[in-house]
Design a protein around this motif. Sequence first.
Motif, PDB file in Angstrom:
ATOM      1  N   SER A 224      -8.240 -14.315  -1.638  1.00  0.00           N
ATOM      2  CA  SER A 224      -8.164 -15.495  -2.486  1.00  0.00           C
ATOM      3  C   SER A 224      -8.136 -15.152  -3.969  1.00  0.00           C
ATOM      4  O   SER A 224      -7.965 -16.023  -4.797  1.00  0.00           O
ATOM      5  CB  SER A 224      -9.301 -16.445  -2.163  1.00  0.00           C
ATOM      6  N   GLU A 343     -19.199 -18.120  -0.195  1.00  0.00           N
ATOM      7  CA  GLU A 343     -19.833 -18.032  -1.501  1.00  0.00           C
ATOM      8  C   GLU A 343     -21.316 -17.986  -1.263  1.00  0.00           C
ATOM      9  O   GLU A 343     -21.785 -18.389  -0.199  1.00  0.00           O
ATOM     10  CB  GLU A 343     -19.576 -19.339  -2.252  1.00  0.00           C
ATOM     11  N   PRO A 344     -22.067 -17.597  -2.293  1.00  0.00           N
ATOM     12  CA  PRO A 344     -23.517 -17.649  -2.104  1.00  0.00           C
ATOM     13  C   PRO A 344     -23.973 -19.071  -1.799  1.00  0.00           C
ATOM     14  O   PRO A 344     -23.463 -20.023  -2.392  1.00  0.00           O
ATOM     15  CB  PRO A 344     -24.069 -17.210  -3.464  1.00  0.00           C
ATOM     16  N   TRP A 365     -22.092 -14.011   5.842  1.00  0.00           N
ATOM     17  CA  TRP A 365     -21.270 -13.277   4.868  1.00  0.00           C
ATOM     18  C   TRP A 365     -20.170 -12.494   5.567  1.00  0.00           C
ATOM     19  O   TRP A 365     -20.409 -11.855   6.584  1.00  0.00           O
ATOM     20  CB  TRP A 365     -22.145 -12.285   4.078  1.00  0.00           C
ATOM     21  N   TRP A 366     -19.006 -12.561   5.015  1.00  0.00           N
ATOM     22  CA  TRP A 366     -17.921 -11.640   5.369  1.00  0.00           C
ATOM     23  C   TRP A 366     -16.822 -11.820   4.353  1.00  0.00           C
ATOM     24  O   TRP A 366     -16.961 -12.587   3.410  1.00  0.00           O
ATOM     25  CB  TRP A 366     -17.422 -11.858   6.795  1.00  0.00           C
ATOM     26  N   GLN A 367     -15.740 -11.092   4.502  1.00  0.00           N
ATOM     27  CA  GLN A 367     -14.634 -11.203   3.559  1.00  0.00           C
ATOM     28  C   GLN A 367     -13.317 -10.973   4.285  1.00  0.00           C
ATOM     29  O   GLN A 367     -13.312 -10.539   5.446  1.00  0.00           O
ATOM     30  CB  GLN A 367     -14.814 -10.235   2.375  1.00  0.00           C
ATOM     31  N   MET A 388     -28.345 -13.977   2.925  1.00  0.00           N
ATOM     32  CA  MET A 388     -27.173 -14.072   3.806  1.00  0.00           C
ATOM     33  C   MET A 388     -27.539 -13.797   5.255  1.00  0.00           C
ATOM     34  O   MET A 388     -26.721 -13.973   6.146  1.00  0.00           O
ATOM     35  CB  MET A 388     -26.120 -13.053   3.376  1.00  0.00           C
ATOM     36  N   ASP A 453     -19.145  -5.981  -3.261  1.00  0.00           N
ATOM     37  CA  ASP A 453     -20.221  -6.946  -3.529  1.00  0.00           C
ATOM     38  C   ASP A 453     -21.515  -6.191  -3.808  1.00  0.00           C
ATOM     39  O   ASP A 453     -21.799  -5.183  -3.156  1.00  0.00           O
ATOM     40  CB  ASP A 453     -20.469  -7.837  -2.299  1.00  0.00           C
ATOM     41  N   LYS A 562     -14.286 -21.047  -4.098  1.00  0.00           N
ATOM     42  CA  LYS A 562     -15.180 -20.102  -4.779  1.00  0.00           C
ATOM     43  C   LYS A 562     -15.125 -20.320  -6.293  1.00  0.00           C
ATOM     44  O   LYS A 562     -14.041 -20.492  -6.844  1.00  0.00           O
ATOM     45  CB  LYS A 562     -14.738 -18.676  -4.505  1.00  0.00           C
TER      46      LYS A 562
END
Length: 587
Positions: A224, A343-344, A365-367, A388, A453, A562
């Motif tokens: 993104s 996002e947090p 959490w992941w990406q 997380m 991160d 985000k």
Amino acid sequence: MRAAYIAKTLAALRVPPNLADEAALRRQFSWDTERRELAGLPGGGLNIAHEAVDRHAQGERREHTALRLLAADGSRHDFSYEQLRRLSNRFANVLTGLGIGRGDRLFVLCGRRLELYLAVLGGFKIGAVVSPLFSAFGPEPIATRIRLGQGKILVTTESLFRRKVASVVADMPSLRHTLLIGDDGHPTDAPGTLDLAGLMADAVDDFDIIPTTDDDPALLHFTSGTTGTPKGALHVHGAVLTHYVTGKYALDLHPQDIYWCTADPGWVTGTSYGIIAPLLHGVTSVVDAAEFDAEHWYRILQDERVSIWYTAPTAIRMLMKAGPELARRYCFPSLRFVASVGEPLNPEAVWWGADVLGLPVHDNWWQTETGGIMIANTVAMPIKPGSMGKPLPGVEACIVRRNADGSVAVLHEPDTVGELALKRGWPSMFRGYLGQEERYRKCFSGELYLTGDLARCDADGYYWFVGRVDDVIKSSGHLIGPFEVESALMEHPAVAEAAVIGMPDETVGEVVKAFVSLKRGFEASDLLRAELLGYARKRLGAAVAPKEIAFSSALPRTRSGKIMRRLPKARELGLPEGDLSTLEDGA
Ligand code: AMP
């Protein structure tokens, strides 16, 4: 102040969880054992579409509703696993008939509607590499991605084609075909395009899935781009094992669930957990074509009897902004698990869930690069709001420091801030950035994938997000994570959202500046600014608290929700704004 801990008991859970004892599963977990729960292709090999659809269509879930599509006009349409099998077979036949096959790149640009699902599943069936694009993109980001991905075929709607694609066709020389979904079901005749409905009507229901393997590419996701130019991350069919395992343990999917993932399939969450994971578990997946509206969303949760809800912090913050009175008009007796990603998740948002929905929100959490959930607050695990959660069984995480010589040191001391790293070996790890081998290589150090991160791990093994490496603020030798400052500001009753950046300062390196948007009913004023500065100083201490606060009616966000911190920073400092293709309109 709220408690630091939300305890759970197994007896209080309405359904026996798939993951009751996280520590025990971690000890005995093996990807090979989990893999035995997948079917595999009849002649050998692995294909996401077979696992997600065909094996259910050939078994007892054949007539079970796989997709419940809520159209923008308020109508709803159910499709069973068997219908999905037949229709995606037709789609596969259409693609094959056009000479599209193994390894070809198929782009999909349309809203959340049936054809999107058919294109993705049909694409998997022929061994194509599928790339769903977000339909709110303008012509330039669309053309950039299709060019970068060497798209051979594009599936889109007639109106999107006319508004956004026709003007940039010349910029996409690899494109051979454009399949159009007619507006209002009418056949389309735009020059240089093909009418999808006509081709689907002529196609047959049978198709033998191309024998793909674990290592065959299946998906291309563009990140993104909160920090730079979008990158194309390649994923393989073998990723389906992560989707399956995380659907089971992180989202606690059971076959009787009604599940709603609010992410658009133009983002990785919308594909991995909006299309693939729910189908793998044979659940009914609710798909809403409309855009966010607080009342509409509460109505879906209530009327569709959603039991598992996977959403994002930005959506939760918008619901919080709409106020608790609205939520109180609805009730959610079927809801049993709520999770969030992207996002947090501020502690306030976790508690909001407990107060308003009757369930805390579970952060995970992941990406794009990890392809699936890696760290999570699971259903039976106590929550520490603001964390997380813990790495899922099968995932090994650690905190590292990159040394000047390029080596990496693992930081074992609890609560030390460093870069979050993951040990290679989970099945959905991305296999490359398109055309950028060096950039891919740089993400790894030996057996470790470096996530970009910053986080810390506490003595109980919970991971806490600190910020993107690029967003972290260095002030008087302290490392300040913007998330911590934003969360503290959000605890003030006037604050709806906050974005925190570092401003260069000759004496201390950087000072903290916050951009704040206010809740309905509050007015920006010098008095409120002074109050917020004092409030933050009391909560965070002078070294970490913002020195400056600016009010802003809306914070710049990516279309996936985000906060884009680099943008206010670039604007403040008069620096180039960089790639803005994922920026939400009007920000
Ligand atoms: P993307 O690949 O575009 O989905 O973005 C992934 C990034 O989003 C991560 O590297 C994090 O910076 C952020 N992110 C995702 N989930 C969380 C979370 N639960 N807490 C904090 N940051 C998150």
